[in-house]
Design an enzyme around this catalytic site. Structure first.
Site: not given
Ligand code: PMP
Length: 385
Positions: A108, A340-343
């Site tokens: 992100h 979601y691991h900022c993705a």
């Protein structure tokens, strides 16, 4: 690798969340401490010895960081981290009429700032095998876009080579930006290898044994005349009158105010430590990654979604939510990350959803990998799935 260099490992925890942040070697911790105990002073303006020495240490650190990626010192701008670097860079350029292409699997932090400031963002469709999937991608990379902003290594899928894929297909006018937050810890970065296109990239100190709150924005000299300052105040100007000011040279122009002096000096210490052992680290990580991939691939109901044999290993488990997987591992003193691991756009686009991620650092051991695999072997049984 001498595990004794990392005091926090003595707790016995199995730390496999290194893509989030790494543990710190003693030399880095000591460097921060020594600065505040013996060398503390503000930089640039002081005419006394302490300030002159602190300025020297700060600029020596810039040279060490520059050498590490084969850059020039004036191409290194210190920031508070990758996210800060990207936010700054997207404002330093005038993107109001620019079309930027970015990988759908990116973080992100390398998506939202471009979306905020560019005229338009096109997504390059990528998966664990690179960015060649989806219709029309090559055209997007070559014709209609002004810039490409890609991860050099995904924090979910590992090194997908999508940066290299996109780079290989671009024409020389396209400006490339590399999100090197993960890549810096897993592959040798030599900015001069990308000489065909103008290049900028960003990374954080904390993912490569340095302190948190310190990061790097590398901007190649060819682009310097396109940059405008985004933050105004002390140290970024030379002469100031009631109505006018002259900008200081780059990089000081982009480092307004008192910077994280101890952080910069300790980052240089971390980089010296890392650079000294880099070849050995990469070899060791490769062995651990191959073992982890092999062990995990034998577990029924577990599906690895990341690049084969990469030290960043994301997976799903049939019938068990990634948060439950991470919590189960935590009860065995094993630290991993889930979600979601900022993705999120990439995981949604590939219809994978949230994943559990094991991320390996050079101080991890084969025993730790074996233990993690054997714990995961019992997961579905213990969860009654
Ligand atoms: N990009 C990638 C690929 C990352 O993995 C991260 C950190 N998870 C970031 C950007 C942001 O880094 P930071 O939080 O240090 O600013």
């Amino acid at each position: 690798m001498n595990r004794d260099d990392f005091p926090q490992l003595k707790s016995g925890v199995i730390y496999l969340d290194n893509a989030a942040t790494t543990f710190k070697p003693r030399c880095v911790v000591d460097r921060v401490n020594d600065f505040y105990v013996h060398e503390n002073a503000n930089i640039y303006r002081g005419l006394y010895d302490l300030s002159v020495k602190a300025t020297q240490l700060y600029e020596d650190a810039r040279k060490i960081v520059a050498d590490f990626i084969n850059a020039e010192p004036e191409e290194i701008i210190f920031t508070s981290g990758t996210t800060d670097s990207i936010n700054k860079f997207t404002q330093m350029l005038d993107l109001s009429d620019k079309v930027v292409a970015t990988d759908i699997t990116g973080h992100h932090s390398n998506m939202l700032p471009w979306r905020e400031h560019a005229k338009k963002v096109n997504y390059i469709l990528c998966n664990q095998n690179g960015c060649s999937i989806g219709p029309g991608n090559c055209a997007e990379v070559n014709d209609s876009i002004d810039m490409v902003a890609m991860s050099m290594c995904s924090n979910v899928f590992g090194d997908t080579k999508s940066f290299e894929d996109a780079y290989g297909r671009s024409d020389a006018r396209v400006l490339f930006f590399g999100d090197a937050a993960q890549a810096i810890a897993h592959k040798k970065i030599d900015v001069r290898m990308y000489n065909y296109n103008p290049l900028a990239l960003a990374f954080s100190g904390h993912k490569i044994f340095g302190p948190t709150g310190i990061g790097v924005l590398y901007v190649e000299k060819r682009i310097h005349d396109k940059l405008r300052p985004t933050c105004f105040g002390g140290e970024m100007v030379e002469n100031v009158t009631k109505d006018n000011y002259d900008l200081a040279p780059i990089p000081q122009r982009f480092e307004a105010g008192t910077p994280n002096i101890a952080g910069v000096i300790a980052l240089a210490e971390a980089i010296k430590y890392f650079a000294k052992h880099q070849t050995e680290f990469f070899e060791h990580e490769k062995i651990l990654a191959e073992n982890a991939h092999f062990g995990l691939s034998e577990i029924e109901g577990l599906h690895i979604v990341s690049t084969k044999n990469d030290p960043i290993i994301s997976f799903t488990v049939d019938g068990v939510h990634p948060h439950d997987v991470a919590q189960y591992l935590a009860t065995h003193n094993i630290c991993v990350r889930a979600g979601y691991h900022c993705a999120q756009p990439g995981l949604d686009f590939l219809e994978i959803g949230p994943v559990t991620r094991i991320s390996i650092a050079p101080y991890n051991t084969l025993e730790e990998i074996d233990k993690t695999v054997s714990v995961l072997k019992n997961l579905r049984k213990d969860m009654h799935v």
